[in-house]
Design an enzyme around this catalytic site. Structure first.
Site, PDB file in Angstrom:
ATOM      1  N   CYS A 112      -2.932 -17.605  15.171  1.00 52.07           N
ATOM      2  CA  CYS A 112      -2.536 -16.826  16.592  1.00 52.07           C
ATOM      3  C   CYS A 112      -2.529 -17.557  17.627  1.00 52.07           C
ATOM      4  O   CYS A 112      -3.177 -18.786  17.814  1.00 52.07           O
ATOM      5  CB  CYS A 112      -3.539 -15.708  16.508  1.00 52.07           C
ATOM      6  SG  CYS A 112      -3.578 -14.391  15.245  1.00 52.07           S
ATOM      7  N   CYS A 161      -8.132 -12.575  19.359  1.00 46.13           N
ATOM      8  CA  CYS A 161      -8.752 -11.182  20.197  1.00 46.13           C
ATOM      9  C   CYS A 161     -10.102 -10.921  19.707  1.00 46.13           C
ATOM     10  O   CYS A 161     -10.379 -11.176  18.330  1.00 46.13           O
ATOM     11  CB  CYS A 161      -7.765 -10.062  19.901  1.00 46.13           C
ATOM     12  SG  CYS A 161      -6.304 -10.560  20.227  1.00 46.13           S
ATOM     13  N   CYS A 208     -10.277  -8.142  16.808  1.00 45.81           N
ATOM     14  CA  CYS A 208      -9.464  -8.282  15.746  1.00 45.81           C
ATOM     15  C   CYS A 208     -10.063  -7.830  14.177  1.00 45.81           C
ATOM     16  O   CYS A 208     -10.851  -8.246  13.853  1.00 45.81           O
ATOM     17  CB  CYS A 208      -8.968  -9.800  15.420  1.00 45.81           C
ATOM     18  SG  CYS A 208      -7.789  -9.997  14.063  1.00 45.81           S
ATOM     19  N   ARG A 235       7.431  -0.104   1.619  1.00 49.88           N
ATOM     20  CA  ARG A 235       7.218  -1.108   2.420  1.00 49.88           C
ATOM     21  C   ARG A 235       6.129  -2.156   2.346  1.00 49.88           C
ATOM     22  O   ARG A 235       5.117  -1.570   1.852  1.00 49.88           O
ATOM     23  CB  ARG A 235       7.189  -0.486   3.782  1.00 49.88           C
ATOM     24  CG  ARG A 235       6.054   0.337   4.062  1.00 49.88           C
ATOM     25  CD  ARG A 235       6.506   1.479   5.392  1.00 49.88           C
ATOM     26  NE  ARG A 235       5.482   2.134   5.842  1.00 49.88           N
ATOM     27  CZ  ARG A 235       5.145   3.306   5.160  1.00 49.88           C
ATOM     28  NH1 ARG A 235       5.610   3.620   4.134  1.00 49.88           N
ATOM     29  NH2 ARG A 235       4.079   4.171   5.683  1.00 49.88           N
ATOM     30  N   ARG A 289      -8.608  -8.294  11.694  1.00 46.48           N
ATOM     31  CA  ARG A 289      -8.018  -9.242  10.697  1.00 46.48           C
ATOM     32  C   ARG A 289      -8.890 -10.680  10.583  1.00 46.48           C
ATOM     33  O   ARG A 289      -8.593 -11.461  10.356  1.00 46.48           O
ATOM     34  CB  ARG A 289      -6.871  -9.595  10.549  1.00 46.48           C
ATOM     35  CG  ARG A 289      -5.898  -8.566   9.263  1.00 46.48           C
ATOM     36  CD  ARG A 289      -4.439  -8.935   9.086  1.00 46.48           C
ATOM     37  NE  ARG A 289      -4.010  -7.880   8.875  1.00 46.48           N
ATOM     38  CZ  ARG A 289      -2.679  -7.444   9.504  1.00 46.48           C
ATOM     39  NH1 ARG A 289      -1.946  -8.464   9.808  1.00 46.48           N
ATOM     40  NH2 ARG A 289      -2.360  -6.378   9.070  1.00 46.48           N
ATOM     41  N   ASP A 302      -7.293   4.107  10.333  1.00 42.99           N
ATOM     42  CA  ASP A 302      -6.950   3.331   9.341  1.00 42.99           C
ATOM     43  C   ASP A 302      -8.163   3.327   8.320  1.00 42.99           C
ATOM     44  O   ASP A 302      -9.163   2.800   8.537  1.00 42.99           O
ATOM     45  CB  ASP A 302      -6.574   1.940   9.637  1.00 42.99           C
ATOM     46  CG  ASP A 302      -5.500   1.207   8.363  1.00 42.99           C
ATOM     47  OD1 ASP A 302      -5.763   1.900   7.260  1.00 42.99           O
ATOM     48  OD2 ASP A 302      -4.982   0.261   8.658  1.00 42.99           O
ATOM     49  N   ARG A 362       0.945  -1.234  -0.077  1.00 41.54           N
ATOM     50  CA  ARG A 362       0.082   0.084   0.004  1.00 41.54           C
ATOM     51  C   ARG A 362       1.138   1.211   0.028  1.00 41.54           C
ATOM     52  O   ARG A 362       0.527   2.325  -0.439  1.00 41.54           O
ATOM     53  CB  ARG A 362      -0.862   0.127   1.349  1.00 41.54           C
ATOM     54  CG  ARG A 362      -1.525   1.198   1.481  1.00 41.54           C
ATOM     55  CD  ARG A 362      -2.802   1.198   2.292  1.00 41.54           C
ATOM     56  NE  ARG A 362      -3.728   0.285   1.666  1.00 41.54           N
ATOM     57  CZ  ARG A 362      -4.630  -0.779   2.441  1.00 41.54           C
ATOM     58  NH1 ARG A 362      -4.661  -0.645   3.812  1.00 41.54           N
ATOM     59  NH2 ARG A 362      -5.207  -1.317   1.643  1.00 41.54           N
ATOM     60  N   TYR A 363       1.831   1.280   0.723  1.00 42.75           N
ATOM     61  CA  TYR A 363       2.650   2.437   0.821  1.00 42.75           C
ATOM     62  C   TYR A 363       3.927   2.073  -0.221  1.00 42.75           C
ATOM     63  O   TYR A 363       4.358   1.073  -0.486  1.00 42.75           O
ATOM     64  CB  TYR A 363       3.302   2.474   2.260  1.00 42.75           C
ATOM     65  CG  TYR A 363       1.929   2.383   3.223  1.00 42.75           C
ATOM     66  CD1 TYR A 363       1.330   3.901   3.457  1.00 42.75           C
ATOM     67  CD2 TYR A 363       1.605   1.537   3.887  1.00 42.75           C
ATOM     68  CE1 TYR A 363       0.320   4.107   4.184  1.00 42.75           C
ATOM     69  CE2 TYR A 363       0.540   1.644   4.682  1.00 42.75           C
ATOM     70  CZ  TYR A 363      -0.201   2.891   4.792  1.00 42.75           C
ATOM     71  OH  TYR A 363      -1.182   2.865   5.420  1.00 42.75           O
ATOM     72  N   LYS A 387      -3.118   4.627   6.762  1.00 42.98           N
ATOM     73  CA  LYS A 387      -3.146   5.033   8.187  1.00 42.98           C
ATOM     74  C   LYS A 387      -3.090   6.720   8.097  1.00 42.98           C
ATOM     75  O   LYS A 387      -2.574   7.078   7.459  1.00 42.98           O
ATOM     76  CB  LYS A 387      -1.933   4.489   8.884  1.00 42.98           C
ATOM     77  CG  LYS A 387      -1.652   3.046   9.136  1.00 42.98           C
ATOM     78  CD  LYS A 387      -0.632   2.730   9.900  1.00 42.98           C
ATOM     79  CE  LYS A 387      -0.542   1.215  10.196  1.00 42.98           C
ATOM     80  NZ  LYS A 387      -0.340   0.341   9.034  1.00 42.98           N
ATOM     81  N   ASP A 437     -11.024  -0.271  13.800  1.00 43.75           N
ATOM     82  CA  ASP A 437     -11.672  -0.503  12.431  1.00 43.75           C
ATOM     83  C   ASP A 437     -13.147  -0.937  12.451  1.00 43.75           C
ATOM     84  O   ASP A 437     -13.676  -1.233  13.455  1.00 43.75           O
ATOM     85  CB  ASP A 437     -10.912  -1.496  11.836  1.00 43.75           C
ATOM     86  CG  ASP A 437      -9.288  -0.931  11.503  1.00 43.75           C
ATOM     87  OD1 ASP A 437      -9.332   0.155  11.306  1.00 43.75           O
ATOM     88  OD2 ASP A 437      -8.465  -1.995  11.188  1.00 43.75           O
TER      89      ASP A 437
END
Ligand code: PLP
Ligand code: SF4
Length: 423
Positions: A127, A131, A134, A118, A136, A332, A114-115, A339, A295
């Site tokens: 995981c 969580c 989460c 990076r 994702r 985000d 996206r950037y 971000k 999010d």
């Protein structure tokens, strides 16, 4: 109130060796109603509620993290992050499956580019704990098979073909649920790419399964410097002797640690709690990096706060405490907006040659700009090569007069990046 594991009936026969073994922690995760009933004091309604929401998103909590839960208080910040509630079943109009469109900017599976310089590299969907907040959750916990080797190979091929990528963020899921050998194979291949300058790992295990941070893991990771690790503490209650040991070992291996929190209703949406969290982090030698607005991921609406709360927290930290203990508040943006930092305004007015500022105390002062500043011609290698900038900074380059041109360049990049995978 935090209990030693031997005080919890369910774990009273567990030896210290077992408890300290991360594989034991993963094998003995809590994931059923019966598991939670064994460690929490649930009344009939709480029991029925828990039963009603077990099937929707994956549930799994390490015994370690479960041992930090208050058995009597459903509002315990640790419990709220690990134990589902019927609020997760509520789908709101604004909710999204892929909340930040990571798939849109994906030139090949497991990579989000996206950037400019990076990439995000999702090496696993697993995981150590799942969580409740989460972002994702569309991905995580789906498969617990071994990593899909072909996708990993292609992801690495993509990075090799993207010479502008100087920073690879290895994330998931949680990369540290992989064995040392599997993880090393991936890191070594990324490190072998000439243009990759730094590697970052995103992992929650220092918080939810600190037993995973072993001398062997640290010895392996330190071979691949410069390597950074960002973790995910959300509340002061998550700081324990075990999480401290994990952070110390990573720091002592020369791995700089950062923290990304999520701002959540009833957990850390208080300027005082957030300040205590940041103070704990710097005591553990972890730099508070970001705190995110929650999010729009499905089933997380009950955790969301107003944006005003996030700004209030920023106002309450900057100037009031150590500068490097202040994380940046990030939203985000949906649709791949990325971000976006959000903060109070400190520049309150401007006139030619003059800027009026206010500080955290409300002191208003004037900065007088030099009246003879003429931008000197820069002869650095990038300016000499006339490299164009992307995004809003691209507007400063003379041949991109409108945001439409900038956006066209952005869309072209998405296509060009996908084309890299055509052999
Ligand atoms: C968050 C993120 C990064 C890293 O962003 P930084 O601001 O550099 O920490 C990179 N790629 C994607 C897709 C991300 O979501
Ligand atoms: S550890 Fe990270 S990726 Fe995994 S469930 Fe928690 S927030 Fe999601």
């Amino acid at each position: 109130m935090t209990r030693h594991f031997s005080e919890i009936p369910r774990f009273k026969d567990v030896s210290q060796n077992e408890w300290d073994d991360w594989r034991w922690q993963l094998r003995n995760r809590l994931s059923t109603l019966e598991d939670f009933e064994a460690i929490l004091n649930l009344d009939e309604k709480q029991r029925a509620d828990l039963q009603a929401c077990m099937g929707k998103f994956r549930v799994s909590v390490t015994p370690y993290y479960a041992s930090l839960m208050d058995p009597d208080d459903p509002g315990c910040p640790v419990r709220m992050q690990g134990v589902p509630t019927p609020a997760e079943l509520v789908v709101r109009q604004e909710d999204l499956k892929d909340a930040v469109s990571e798939d849109f900017d994906s030139p090949t599976p497991r990579i989000t580019h996206r950037y400019p310089d990076r990439v995000l590299f999702v090496v696993t969907e697993m995981c150590s704990m799942y969580c409740r907040h989460c972002t994702r959750r569309r991905l995580v916990g789906g498969t617990e098979d071994i990593v899909a080797q072909e996708q990993i190979d292609n992801a690495i091929k993509y990075i090799e073909r993207a010479p502008e990528v100087r920073d690879v963020l290895i994330s998931g899921g949680d990369p540290l649920v992989l064995s040392d050998d599997t993880l090393e194979e991936i890191i070594a291949r990324v490190r072998a790419i000439d243009h990759v300058e730094i590697i970052r790992i995103g992992s929650r295990v220092p918080v939810v399964c600190p037993q995973r941070i072993t001398p062997e893991l640290c010895a392996m990771l330190k071979k691949y410097h410069p390597l950074y690790l960002n973790t995910h503490f959300n509340h002061p209650k998550e700081f324990t002797a075990d999480s401290k040991r994990a952070c110390d070992m990573l720091n002592d291996a020369g791995i700089p640690l950062g923290n990304q929190s999520v701002l959540m209703r009833g957990i850390n949406d208080c300027a005082n709690v957030m300040k205590r969290l940041c103070h704990k982090l710097v005591q553990y030698r972890v730099k508070p990096y970001y705190y995110y607005q929650c999010d729009l991921a499905e089933g997380t609406a009950h955790f969301r706060t107003s944006v005003a709360k996030g700004i209030e927290i920023a106002e309450s930290l900057r100037g009031h405490t150590t500068g490097f203990a202040v994380p940046v508040y990030i939203i985000d943006a949906i649709g791949g907006g990325g971000k976006t930092p959000v903060m109070p305004n400190y520049v309150i007015s401007q006139a030619p040659g003059q800027v009026v500022l206010r500080n955290y105390e409300g002191v208003i002062s004037k900065y007088t700009e030099p009246d003879d500043y003429v931008e000197p011609e820069c002869h650095c290698e990038d300016c000499e090569a006339d490299r164009k900038r992307l995004g809003v900074a691209g507007l400063f380059d003379s041949d991109t007069p409108t945001m439409q041109d900038v956006w066209a360049a952005r869309m072209q990049k998405v296509v060009d990046r996908k084309n890299r995978m055509k052999d």
